[in-house]
Design a protein around this motif. Structure first.
Motif, mmCIF file in Angstrom:
data_model
loop_
_atom_site.group_PDB
_atom_site.id
_atom_site.type_symbol
_atom_site.label_atom_id
_atom_site.label_comp_id
_atom_site.label_asym_id
_atom_site.label_seq_id
_atom_site.Cartn_x
_atom_site.Cartn_y
_atom_site.Cartn_z
ATOM 1 N N HIS A 70 63.834 59.773 20.585
ATOM 2 C CA HIS A 70 62.915 58.832 19.962
ATOM 3 C C HIS A 70 62.455 57.765 20.961
ATOM 4 N N ALA A 71 63.187 57.594 22.056
ATOM 5 C CA ALA A 71 62.831 56.611 23.077
ATOM 6 C C ALA A 71 63.533 56.969 24.380
ATOM 7 N N TYR A 72 62.971 56.474 25.492
ATOM 8 C CA TYR A 72 63.550 56.695 26.811
ATOM 9 C C TYR A 72 63.850 55.356 27.477
ATOM 10 N N VAL A 73 64.905 55.339 28.272
ATOM 11 C CA VAL A 73 65.316 54.137 28.981
ATOM 12 C C VAL A 73 65.647 54.492 30.423
ATOM 13 N N TYR A 74 65.176 53.689 31.361
ATOM 14 C CA TYR A 74 65.665 53.789 32.733
ATOM 15 C C TYR A 74 66.642 52.644 32.918
ATOM 16 N N ALA A 75 67.929 52.954 32.840
ATOM 17 C CA ALA A 75 68.981 51.934 32.871
ATOM 18 C C ALA A 75 69.407 51.638 34.302
ATOM 19 N N CYS A 76 68.493 51.049 35.031
ATOM 20 C CA CYS A 76 68.756 50.648 36.412
ATOM 21 C C CYS A 76 67.926 49.399 36.695
ATOM 22 N N THR A 77 68.583 48.330 37.083
ATOM 23 C CA THR A 77 67.848 47.094 37.343
ATOM 24 C C THR A 77 67.109 47.176 38.674
ATOM 25 N N SER A 78 67.833 47.427 39.761
ATOM 26 C CA SER A 78 67.206 47.401 41.086
ATOM 27 C C SER A 78 66.103 48.443 41.220
ATOM 28 N N VAL A 206 73.648 34.411 27.822
ATOM 29 C CA VAL A 206 73.982 35.173 29.020
ATOM 30 C C VAL A 206 73.429 36.579 28.801
ATOM 31 N N ILE A 207 72.406 36.920 29.557
ATOM 32 C CA ILE A 207 71.704 38.188 29.367
ATOM 33 C C ILE A 207 72.069 39.135 30.508
ATOM 34 N N SER A 208 72.946 40.068 30.227
ATOM 35 C CA SER A 208 73.318 41.045 31.253
ATOM 36 C C SER A 208 72.340 42.212 31.228
ATOM 37 N N ALA A 209 72.327 42.970 32.301
ATOM 38 C CA ALA A 209 71.430 44.123 32.399
ATOM 39 C C ALA A 209 71.673 45.111 31.271
ATOM 40 N N ASN A 210 72.944 45.428 31.011
ATOM 41 C CA ASN A 210 73.234 46.406 29.965
ATOM 42 C C ASN A 210 72.931 45.858 28.582
ATOM 43 N N ARG A 211 73.197 44.587 28.371
ATOM 44 C CA ARG A 211 72.874 43.980 27.083
ATOM 45 C C ARG A 211 71.373 44.055 26.816
ATOM 46 N N ALA A 212 70.580 43.615 27.770
ATOM 47 C CA ALA A 212 69.125 43.624 27.593
ATOM 48 C C ALA A 212 68.604 45.041 27.389
ATOM 49 N N THR A 213 69.119 45.971 28.178
ATOM 50 C CA THR A 213 68.675 47.364 28.082
ATOM 51 C C THR A 213 68.883 47.916 26.686
ATOM 52 N N MET A 214 70.080 47.749 26.166
ATOM 53 C CA MET A 214 70.387 48.326 24.867
ATOM 54 C C MET A 214 69.706 47.575 23.735
ATOM 55 N N GLU A 215 69.591 46.271 23.845
ATOM 56 C CA GLU A 215 68.889 45.527 22.795
ATOM 57 C C GLU A 215 67.437 45.978 22.704
ATOM 58 N N ALA A 216 66.781 46.148 23.847
ATOM 59 C CA ALA A 216 65.384 46.589 23.850
ATOM 60 C C ALA A 216 65.264 48.010 23.319
ATOM 61 N N ALA A 217 66.167 48.877 23.748
ATOM 62 C CA ALA A 217 66.124 50.270 23.294
ATOM 63 C C ALA A 217 66.337 50.364 21.786
ATOM 64 N N LEU A 218 67.285 49.602 21.272
ATOM 65 C CA LEU A 218 67.553 49.633 19.835
ATOM 66 C C LEU A 218 66.375 49.097 19.037
ATOM 67 N N ARG A 219 65.732 48.063 19.551
ATOM 68 C CA ARG A 219 64.538 47.566 18.864
ATOM 69 C C ARG A 219 63.448 48.633 18.811
ATOM 70 N N MET A 220 63.312 49.405 19.890
ATOM 71 C CA MET A 220 62.278 50.440 19.930
ATOM 72 C C MET A 220 62.491 51.503 18.864
ATOM 73 N N VAL A 221 63.740 51.769 18.490
ATOM 74 C CA VAL A 221 64.026 52.826 17.511
ATOM 75 C C VAL A 221 64.373 52.246 16.141
ATOM 76 N N GLY A 222 64.112 50.949 15.959
ATOM 77 C CA GLY A 222 64.307 50.352 14.652
ATOM 78 C C GLY A 222 65.742 50.082 14.266
ATOM 79 N N ARG A 223 66.602 49.896 15.265
ATOM 80 C CA ARG A 223 68.000 49.566 14.985
ATOM 81 C C ARG A 223 68.254 48.119 15.397
ATOM 82 N N THR A 224 69.235 47.506 14.787
ATOM 83 C CA THR A 224 69.529 46.095 15.032
ATOM 84 C C THR A 224 70.609 45.943 16.091
#
Length: 236
Positions: A70-78, A206-224
């Motif tokens: 339902h969505a794609y994520v590139y989980a790499c900051t650099s 405190v916004i970590s890379a993994n936190r931001a990644t998953m929060e954005a991904a979950l919003r994209m698929v309608g999850r909280t």
């Protein structure tokens, strides 16, 4: 119960913290992982540029597309900030085209988190060397985010082995009273169990890379995503 949603996650070849991303996922969300090809490089600007090639990411997405995510994520900051805002947008667009579903990168997710919070002045903590950390600062500046203070570990290998106590000290040292939030870069730096503790101690997000990644991904698929106060239960 709602139907299970599938989030396809492309990570760098040296990613070890898949389990940390899973800890952010609600029970009705499945994560499907793929990795970029192995490269024998330290975590430097050169490595980040190599794993940010559009063709590499498109192939990784196509390999995952058979599962109809339902969505794609590139989980790499650099790998997603190394070519600036234009490069980040290019990667997200390429992923969406290749996979036929919405896509986001970790760097894009960090900016989304800061925008949602209304934050424009941040402290930045990274495990990187000076050159790579500076490129991250430039990426944030390009997006209108002012970096008021920084802290870096200067690491090129085995970032996943950094203990929580070292990360706690890193974030505390990087913080500044003028910062509205602290951004902690690198998806290979473990943070899940200490975010709640740091937010309570520092009195700011405190916004970590993994936190931001998953929060954005979950919003994209309608999850909280988990609420910030829920993370206090995981503080160590």
């Amino acid at each position: 119960m709602s139907p299970t949603v599938r989030i396809a996650v492309v990570v760098p070849h040296d990613m070890v913290l898949d389990h940390e991303l899973w800890r952010w996922a609600p029970p009705d969300t499945s994560l499907l992982f793929n990795r970029t090809p192995y490269t024998d490089r330290a975590v430097t600007l050169e490595m980040a540029e190599e794993i940010s090639e559009t063709a590499v990411l498109e192939q990784a997405v196509r390999d995952l597309s058979a599962a109809d995510p339902h969505a794609y994520v590139y989980a790499c900051t650099s790998g997603s900030f190394v070519h600036g805002r234009h490069g980040e947008r290019r990667l997200a667009a390429a992923m969406s085209r290749a996979g036929g579903a919405p896509a986001i990168t970790t760097s894009g997710a960090l900016l989304e988190s800061l925008s949602t919070l209304g934050v424009s002045r941040v402290a930045v903590a990274t495990p990187y060397d000076v050159a790579l950390a500076a490129r991250f600062g430039s990426f944030l500046a390009e997006a209108g985010v002012t970096v008021v203070s920084t802290g870096d570990l200067g690491l090129g290998h085995h970032i996943w082995e950094v203990p929580y106590e070292t990360t706690l000290e890193l974030v505390r040292a990087a913080d500044d009273d003028a910062a509205e939030a602290v951004v902690v870069s690198c998806t290979n730096l473990a943070t899940y169990d200490i975010i709640g503790r740091l937010e309570a101690e520092l009195g700011k997000p405190v916004i970590s890379a993994n936190r931001a990644t998953m929060e954005a991904a979950l919003r994209m698929v309608g999850r909280t995503p988990p609420a910030a106060e829920d993370l206090l239960g995981h503080a160590s």
